[in-house]
Design a protein around this motif. Structure first.
Motif, PDB file in Angstrom:
ATOM      1  N   SER A   1       3.927   1.461  -1.240  1.00  0.00           N
ATOM      2  CA  SER A   1       4.631   1.547  -2.528  1.00  0.00           C
ATOM      3  C   SER A   1       3.714   1.982  -3.661  1.00  0.00           C
ATOM      4  O   SER A   1       4.184   2.524  -4.658  1.00  0.00           O
ATOM      5  CB  SER A   1       5.270   0.198  -2.871  1.00  0.00           C
ATOM      6  OG  SER A   1       4.284  -0.792  -3.059  1.00  0.00           O
ATOM      7  N   ARG A   2       2.407   1.758  -3.494  1.00  0.00           N
ATOM      8  CA  ARG A   2       1.461   2.169  -4.543  1.00  0.00           C
ATOM      9  C   ARG A   2       1.071   3.637  -4.445  1.00  0.00           C
ATOM     10  O   ARG A   2       0.463   4.168  -5.374  1.00  0.00           O
ATOM     11  CB  ARG A   2       0.184   1.319  -4.471  1.00  0.00           C
ATOM     12  CG  ARG A   2       0.340  -0.093  -4.981  1.00  0.00           C
ATOM     13  CD  ARG A   2      -1.015  -0.714  -5.262  1.00  0.00           C
ATOM     14  NE  ARG A   2      -1.874  -0.762  -4.079  1.00  0.00           N
ATOM     15  CZ  ARG A   2      -1.967  -1.806  -3.267  1.00  0.00           C
ATOM     16  NH1 ARG A   2      -1.217  -2.880  -3.489  1.00  0.00           N
ATOM     17  NH2 ARG A   2      -2.783  -1.787  -2.218  1.00  0.00           N
ATOM     18  N   ASN A   3       1.408   4.278  -3.345  1.00  0.00           N
ATOM     19  CA  ASN A   3       0.984   5.661  -3.159  1.00  0.00           C
ATOM     20  C   ASN A   3       1.590   6.536  -4.259  1.00  0.00           C
ATOM     21  O   ASN A   3       2.811   6.677  -4.354  1.00  0.00           O
ATOM     22  CB  ASN A   3       1.438   6.166  -1.783  1.00  0.00           C
ATOM     23  CG  ASN A   3       0.916   7.547  -1.469  1.00  0.00           C
ATOM     24  OD1 ASN A   3       1.379   8.525  -2.040  1.00  0.00           O
ATOM     25  ND2 ASN A   3      -0.037   7.635  -0.556  1.00  0.00           N
ATOM     26  N   PRO A   4       0.761   7.156  -5.115  1.00  0.00           N
ATOM     27  CA  PRO A   4       1.304   7.899  -6.261  1.00  0.00           C
ATOM     28  C   PRO A   4       2.112   9.120  -5.849  1.00  0.00           C
ATOM     29  O   PRO A   4       3.074   9.489  -6.532  1.00  0.00           O
ATOM     30  CB  PRO A   4       0.052   8.305  -7.049  1.00  0.00           C
ATOM     31  CG  PRO A   4      -1.074   8.232  -6.067  1.00  0.00           C
ATOM     32  CD  PRO A   4      -0.711   7.160  -5.097  1.00  0.00           C
ATOM     33  N   THR A   5       1.765   9.745  -4.738  1.00  0.00           N
ATOM     34  CA  THR A   5       2.505  10.915  -4.307  1.00  0.00           C
ATOM     35  C   THR A   5       3.908  10.537  -3.873  1.00  0.00           C
ATOM     36  O   THR A   5       4.883  11.231  -4.175  1.00  0.00           O
ATOM     37  CB  THR A   5       1.768  11.615  -3.149  1.00  0.00           C
ATOM     38  OG1 THR A   5       0.391  11.764  -3.499  1.00  0.00           O
ATOM     39  CG2 THR A   5       2.354  12.968  -2.866  1.00  0.00           C
TER      40      THR A   5
ATOM     41  N   GLU B   1       0.828  -1.210   0.000  1.00  0.00           N
ATOM     42  CA  GLU B   1       0.000   0.000   0.000  1.00  0.00           C
ATOM     43  C   GLU B   1       0.862   1.259   0.000  1.00  0.00           C
ATOM     44  O   GLU B   1       0.545   2.238  -0.678  1.00  0.00           O
ATOM     45  CB  GLU B   1      -0.937  -0.014   1.207  1.00  0.00           C
ATOM     46  CG  GLU B   1      -2.088  -0.998   1.060  1.00  0.00           C
ATOM     47  CD  GLU B   1      -2.874  -1.181   2.331  1.00  0.00           C
ATOM     48  OE1 GLU B   1      -4.106  -1.356   2.247  1.00  0.00           O
ATOM     49  OE2 GLU B   1      -2.270  -1.168   3.432  1.00  0.00           O
TER      50      GLU B   1
ATOM     51  N   LYS C   1       5.569   7.916  -4.930  1.00  0.00           N
ATOM     52  CA  LYS C   1       6.315   7.539  -6.140  1.00  0.00           C
ATOM     53  C   LYS C   1       6.836   8.777  -6.863  1.00  0.00           C
ATOM     54  O   LYS C   1       7.967   8.805  -7.345  1.00  0.00           O
ATOM     55  CB  LYS C   1       5.420   6.703  -7.059  1.00  0.00           C
ATOM     56  CG  LYS C   1       5.148   5.300  -6.535  1.00  0.00           C
ATOM     57  CD  LYS C   1       4.594   4.379  -7.591  1.00  0.00           C
ATOM     58  CE  LYS C   1       3.174   4.739  -7.971  1.00  0.00           C
ATOM     59  NZ  LYS C   1       2.577   3.719  -8.886  1.00  0.00           N
ATOM     60  N   GLU C   2       6.005   9.810  -6.925  1.00  0.00           N
ATOM     61  CA  GLU C   2       6.424  11.040  -7.599  1.00  0.00           C
ATOM     62  C   GLU C   2       7.548  11.729  -6.832  1.00  0.00           C
ATOM     63  O   GLU C   2       8.523  12.196  -7.428  1.00  0.00           O
ATOM     64  CB  GLU C   2       5.238  11.989  -7.744  1.00  0.00           C
ATOM     65  CG  GLU C   2       5.585  13.303  -8.430  1.00  0.00           C
ATOM     66  CD  GLU C   2       4.403  14.253  -8.492  1.00  0.00           C
ATOM     67  OE1 GLU C   2       4.609  15.415  -8.894  1.00  0.00           O
ATOM     68  OE2 GLU C   2       3.288  13.847  -8.133  1.00  0.00           O
TER      69      GLU C   2
ATOM     70  N   ASP D   1      -3.844  16.445  -5.684  1.00  0.00           N
ATOM     71  CA  ASP D   1      -2.659  15.592  -5.720  1.00  0.00           C
ATOM     72  C   ASP D   1      -2.317  15.019  -4.352  1.00  0.00           C
ATOM     73  O   ASP D   1      -1.548  14.060  -4.244  1.00  0.00           O
ATOM     74  CB  ASP D   1      -1.466  16.371  -6.279  1.00  0.00           C
ATOM     75  CG  ASP D   1      -1.110  17.586  -5.430  1.00  0.00           C
ATOM     76  OD1 ASP D   1      -2.020  18.157  -4.803  1.00  0.00           O
ATOM     77  OD2 ASP D   1       0.077  17.962  -5.405  1.00  0.00           O
TER      78      ASP D   1
ATOM     79  N   PRO E   1      -4.288  11.028  -2.155  1.00  0.00           N
ATOM     80  CA  PRO E   1      -3.804   9.686  -1.785  1.00  0.00           C
ATOM     81  C   PRO E   1      -3.189   9.636  -0.388  1.00  0.00           C
ATOM     82  O   PRO E   1      -3.346   8.640   0.325  1.00  0.00           O
ATOM     83  CB  PRO E   1      -2.759   9.375  -2.864  1.00  0.00           C
ATOM     84  CG  PRO E   1      -3.184  10.191  -4.045  1.00  0.00           C
ATOM     85  CD  PRO E   1      -3.730  11.459  -3.452  1.00  0.00           C
ATOM     86  N   HIS E   2      -2.475  10.694   0.018  1.00  0.00           N
ATOM     87  CA  HIS E   2      -1.931  10.741   1.376  1.00  0.00           C
ATOM     88  C   HIS E   2      -3.047  10.708   2.406  1.00  0.00           C
ATOM     89  O   HIS E   2      -2.971   9.988   3.407  1.00  0.00           O
ATOM     90  CB  HIS E   2      -1.110  12.017   1.576  1.00  0.00           C
ATOM     91  CG  HIS E   2       0.310  11.899   1.144  1.00  0.00           C
ATOM     92  ND1 HIS E   2       1.022  10.728   1.221  1.00  0.00           N
ATOM     93  CD2 HIS E   2       1.161  12.816   0.637  1.00  0.00           C
ATOM     94  CE1 HIS E   2       2.254  10.929   0.778  1.00  0.00           C
ATOM     95  NE2 HIS E   2       2.357  12.201   0.420  1.00  0.00           N
TER      96      HIS E   2
END
Length: 364
Positions: free
Chosen positions: A141-145, A139, A147-148, A186, A189-190
């Protein structure tokens, strides 16, 4: 017209679609005006440099608005989180004090808002350990923020602090049981990670009595202001107008701002982003419609546009800069604001940690 709204109703998840989150946010705005005392907001910044106009129109202006409406406000200076994407925290004391100066200058009132630093609240940070047990590596590692942010950091390896950043942010929000967090799309997700951790803690340990709220997102309607180079406005890129910049520094930055080859000024954010960002900045400072600002400049070109923006920005920031200079003369007052805020936040955090330990049967 919304006639009734249940704050305890489950807030929509990201999977429900952004339009659903927007509708919930709009309903919350109306309730804030009707009953601001029902809300506790957690917001804040990392102390990596002076705040700029993007921060002001993006978040600071809204914080003062909510504070003045009567919402309880906690503002975290996330000094530990500076270390998520850099090896050392250079000039950290200076940056922390600069943030406090910026807050006071724009109107954040330490009598009505609690301004505190991450590292000064041990009980807050202690919540990170049980919270990490409630979220999986997959979960995170999937967080898009995340990853960015990892991609932007340009580091050869990723620290554990960077990877667990969403769980740490959950501790920031939940230590004070904030039920409202102003965010941009943006950052949703957090907040979803925070809501997940709160829900799982309540389910695992709460015995039917929720310990933590699942905080709502108050979506920001903040306009997107580009930096003077046409890229995202950022402290690190040198493309932003700091609130503490002088009038001459501001004029120099705006003179060097990127525009385009078309002389006639129009407000078309999609096709003319750099010109439109300057028009928007002037419109925000003048409190005028951006289309009208562009029409008033018309065929006088980018030089006239930059003159308009410079005058508008310097006039708007003049009282903020005056207040900042006044506060900067008394560093003892800045430190007292932090001491008082840290003391209040520490008391809240200890109460929450005691409750968490009792709920987990770990009081010995």
């Amino acid at each position: 017209m919304i006639t009734d709204f249940d704050l305890s109703a489950e807030a929509p998840a990201l999977s429900d679609g952004i339009s659903t989150v927007q509708r919930r946010s709009a309903a919350l705005e109306e309730l804030i005006h009707r009953d601001p005392g029902r809300f506790r907001v957690l917001t804040g910044d990392r102390p990596t440099g002076r705040l700029h106009l993007g921060h002001y129109f993006g978040t600071l202006h809204n914080r003062v608005r909510l504070q003045d409406l009567g919402v309880e406000m906690l503002v975290i200076i996330a000094d530990y989180q500076v270390l998520t994407d850099r090896d050392v925290a250079d000039h950290l004391t200076e940056h922390v004090e600069d943030l406090v100066l910026d807050y006071l200058a724009v109107g954040v009132d330490p009598e009505r808002a609690t301004i505190f630093t991450h590292s000064a609240i041990p009980a807050l940070n202690q919540l990170l350990l049980p919270f990490l047990s409630l979220i999986t590596v997959a979960e995170l590692s999937r967080n898009p923020t995340v990853k960015e942010e990892i991609a932007q950091s340009q580091q050869s390896s990723v620290s554990g602090l960077m990877f667990t950043y969403p769980a740490h942010q959950a501790a920031d929000i939940l230590f004070c049981k904030a039920n409202l967090v102003p965010v941009g799309q943006d950052q949703l997700p957090h907040l979803e990670v925070t809501r997940t951790i709160a829900r799982r803690f309540n389910s695992r340990y709460g015995n039917g009595v929720p310990v933590f709220p699942e905080p709502d997102a108050l979506l920001s309607a903040a306009p997107l202001l580009l930096g003077t180079d046409g890229a995202k406005m950022s402290k690190s890129r040198g493309n932003a107008i700091a609130l503490a910049a002088s009038a001459d520094q501001t004029a120099k930055l705006i003179r060097g701002a990127k525009t385009d080859a078309h002389r006639h000024i129009t407000y078309e954010p999609t096709t003319r982003p750099e010109v439109s960002s300057l028009v928007l900045l002037a419109s925000l400072c003048l409190d005028h419609d951006p289309h009208q600002v562009a029409e008033d400049i018309g065929g006088r070109g980018s030089s006239a546009l930059k003159e308009t923006v410079t005058e508008a920005v310097n006039t708007y920031l003049a009282p903020i800069r005056d207040r900042r200079a006044l506060y900067a003369q008394d560093r003892d007052h800045i430190r007292k604001v932090l001491r008082d805020g840290n003391e209040r936040a520490a008391a809240i955090a200890q109460t929450t940690l005691d409750e968490v330990r009792a709920t987990m049967n770990s009081l010995y």
